[in-house]
Scaffold this motif. Structure first.
Motif, PDB file in Angstrom:
ATOM      1  N   LEU A 101       3.847  19.147  68.638  1.00 55.29           N
ATOM      2  CA  LEU A 101       3.015  19.443  67.373  1.00 55.29           C
ATOM      3  C   LEU A 101       3.501  17.923  66.355  1.00 55.29           C
ATOM      4  CD1 LEU A 101       2.717  23.186  66.032  1.00 55.29           C
ATOM      5  CD2 LEU A 101       1.031  21.522  66.879  1.00 55.29           C
ATOM      6  N   PHE A 102       4.762  17.836  66.361  1.00 55.66           N
ATOM      7  CA  PHE A 102       5.249  16.680  65.351  1.00 55.66           C
ATOM      8  C   PHE A 102       5.510  15.242  65.956  1.00 55.66           C
ATOM      9  CE2 PHE A 102       6.347  20.785  63.808  1.00 55.66           C
ATOM     10  CZ  PHE A 102       5.687  20.720  62.607  1.00 55.66           C
ATOM     11  N   THR A 103       5.591  15.163  67.149  1.00 53.76           N
ATOM     12  CA  THR A 103       5.978  13.944  68.001  1.00 53.76           C
ATOM     13  C   THR A 103       4.763  13.526  68.745  1.00 53.76           C
ATOM     14  OG1 THR A 103       6.821  15.101  69.895  1.00 53.76           O
ATOM     15  CG2 THR A 103       8.378  14.540  67.873  1.00 53.76           C
ATOM     16  N   THR A 104       3.712  13.870  68.685  1.00 48.63           N
ATOM     17  CA  THR A 104       2.362  13.419  69.418  1.00 48.63           C
ATOM     18  C   THR A 104       1.222  13.054  68.836  1.00 48.63           C
ATOM     19  OG1 THR A 104       1.637  15.479  70.139  1.00 48.63           O
ATOM     20  CG2 THR A 104       3.501  14.571  71.564  1.00 48.63           C
ATOM     21  N   GLU A 105       0.447  12.081  69.199  1.00 42.62           N
ATOM     22  CA  GLU A 105      -0.603  11.802  68.397  1.00 42.62           C
ATOM     23  C   GLU A 105      -1.420  13.196  68.501  1.00 42.62           C
ATOM     24  OE1 GLU A 105      -4.385   8.568  67.845  1.00 42.62           O
ATOM     25  OE2 GLU A 105      -2.884   8.789  69.668  1.00 42.62           O
ATOM     26  N   TYR A 106      -1.680  13.821  69.291  1.00 41.33           N
ATOM     27  CA  TYR A 106      -2.654  15.294  69.597  1.00 41.33           C
ATOM     28  C   TYR A 106      -2.063  16.093  68.509  1.00 41.33           C
ATOM     29  CZ  TYR A 106      -4.823  19.051  71.818  1.00 41.33           C
ATOM     30  OH  TYR A 106      -5.772  19.923  71.971  1.00 41.33           O
ATOM     31  N   GLY A 107      -0.801  16.409  68.568  1.00 40.66           N
ATOM     32  CA  GLY A 107      -0.380  17.337  67.688  1.00 40.66           C
ATOM     33  C   GLY A 107      -0.227  17.040  66.297  1.00 40.66           C
ATOM     34  N   LEU A 108      -0.269  15.899  65.816  1.00 39.78           N
ATOM     35  CA  LEU A 108      -0.593  15.441  64.458  1.00 39.78           C
ATOM     36  C   LEU A 108      -1.831  15.627  64.017  1.00 39.78           C
ATOM     37  CD1 LEU A 108       1.533  12.027  64.162  1.00 39.78           C
ATOM     38  CD2 LEU A 108       2.377  14.517  63.445  1.00 39.78           C
ATOM     39  N   VAL A 109      -2.966  15.023  65.056  1.00 38.97           N
ATOM     40  CA  VAL A 109      -4.376  15.595  64.608  1.00 38.97           C
ATOM     41  C   VAL A 109      -4.521  17.011  64.652  1.00 38.97           C
ATOM     42  CG1 VAL A 109      -6.686  15.048  65.491  1.00 38.97           C
ATOM     43  CG2 VAL A 109      -5.130  13.267  65.532  1.00 38.97           C
ATOM     44  N   MET A 168      -2.594  19.264  63.781  1.00 35.97           N
ATOM     45  CA  MET A 168      -1.954  19.737  62.569  1.00 35.97           C
ATOM     46  C   MET A 168      -2.888  19.475  61.293  1.00 35.97           C
ATOM     47  SD  MET A 168       1.247  21.228  62.688  1.00 35.97           S
ATOM     48  CE  MET A 168       2.166  20.818  61.270  1.00 35.97           C
ATOM     49  N   LEU A 169      -3.532  18.420  61.113  1.00 35.55           N
ATOM     50  CA  LEU A 169      -4.654  18.023  60.125  1.00 35.55           C
ATOM     51  C   LEU A 169      -5.855  19.159  60.355  1.00 35.55           C
ATOM     52  CD1 LEU A 169      -5.969  16.233  58.218  1.00 35.55           C
ATOM     53  CD2 LEU A 169      -6.977  14.731  60.249  1.00 35.55           C
ATOM     54  N   ALA A 202      -0.676  17.251  74.199  1.00 34.76           N
ATOM     55  CA  ALA A 202       0.721  16.990  73.738  1.00 34.76           C
ATOM     56  C   ALA A 202       1.640  17.517  74.897  1.00 34.76           C
ATOM     57  CB  ALA A 202       1.222  17.604  72.581  1.00 34.76           C
TER      58      ALA A 202
END
Length: 309
Positions: free
Chosen positions: A226-234, A236-237, A303
């Motif tokens: 969730l916190f180390t990949t672009e997929y995870g960050l999106v 989270m948004l 992710a």
């Protein structure tokens, strides 16, 4: 591609939400309000036709862009009859689009006979099929084995629940506005509809929560993802915006709806109805933003493929 997907998802959501609202909420709430019922049915019917047109056009654009992506050819060559025939007949995406086209035709036929009881329920079935079938256009459609079956079921339910809530909000706003010229008499009717929609919203949120956990488990796999990949960050948004929608919905449910249901006709009722309408519009905007993010996530590598557990 992301824009085409997002627009297609939004059009499908409004179709499903409108059909659910008409059959399960407005039909009961407007049973004795014929002077409002007829304009509301007409308005929502126009909305359904407009969204169906947008859905067909965006779906065609999506298919053409997918042909370009799959073939690796320039756009002019990729949209040739040979390439399109191959994509439509020999790929899962193309075959799915054929099924969705059939559902769109069935829905159009039902809308043409909108006042018939059977057409009403067949339209709802076609709409739910359009929403559920979107699961096969995303990552769930490429997940193999038993996990893939679970993923598809969870994603289909996730899409239906999201469509019923987000799309239904559009009809709720139209419903609130339908009786604005008779605010005193309209408050009890609006309160009844809001109460019914609140139940639908709670069922949708519960479904979204459970199926969302399944999807995150399959596509992310770990907190690290969730916190180390672009997929995870999106993602989270998306979850942050979803939390904002829940906050607005909670204000509506626990503060504004009780005020709208006051027994006496007061200025509080009119003010509450205006605030409910405004907050519902805010929820729609947040929901459409989520659908845009969903369009983006479907084009990104999950992710779980990028992070070792």
């Amino acid at each position: 591609m992301v824009a085409a997907r997002a627009i297609h998802f939004a059009a499908t959501a409004v179709i499903v939400g409108t059909l659910v609202f008409r059959t399960n909420i407005a039909k009961v709430a407007l049973r004795e309000e014929e002077n409002v019922a007829i304009p509301f049915w007409t308005q929502t019917l126009h909305l359904l036709w407009a969204c169906l047109a947008v859905g067909v056009i965006s779906g065609l654009v999506w298919l053409l862009l997918q042909a370009v992506s799959m073939s690796g050819l320039p756009f002019g060559e990729a949209v040739s009859a040979d390439v399109l025939s191959t994509v439509v007949n020999e790929t899962q995406f193309g075959q799915l689009m054929e099924v969705r086209a059939g559902l769109a035709v069935a829905l159009a036929a039902c809308l043409a006979f909108d006042r018939a009881a059977l057409a009403e329920w067949l339209a709802l079935a076609a709409g739910l099929g359009l929403a559920a079938s979107l699961a096969w256009t995303g990552h769930a459609g490429s997940t193999l084995g038993a996990t893939g079956d679970v993923h598809l079921a969870a994603d289909a339910l996730h899409l239906i629940a999201a469509a019923a809530w987000i799309g239904g909000l559009v009809s709720l706003v139209l419903f609130f506005a339908a009786g604005r010229n008779q605010a005193t008499a309209w408050a009890p009717v609006a309160s009844d509809a809001a109460e019914r929609f609140s139940i639908l919203g709670m069922v949708s949120v519960a479904t979204l929560f459970v199926t969302g956990i399944v999807n995150v488990w399959i596509l992310v796999g770990s907190f690290r993802g969730l916190f180390t990949t672009e997929y995870g960050l999106v993602l989270m948004l998306k979850l942050g915006i979803f939390a904002a929608m829940l906050a607005v919905a909670a204000i509506n449910r626990f503060y504004l709806m009780p005020r709208l249901a006051l027994p006496s006709a007061t200025g509080v009722q009119s003010d509450s109805l205006r605030q409910l309408t405004r907050n519902s519009v805010i929820e729609i905007a947040l929901g459409l933003t989520i659908l845009a993010i969903v369009g983006m996530l479907g084009m990104m590598h999950p992710a779980v493929h990028l992070v070792s557990t």
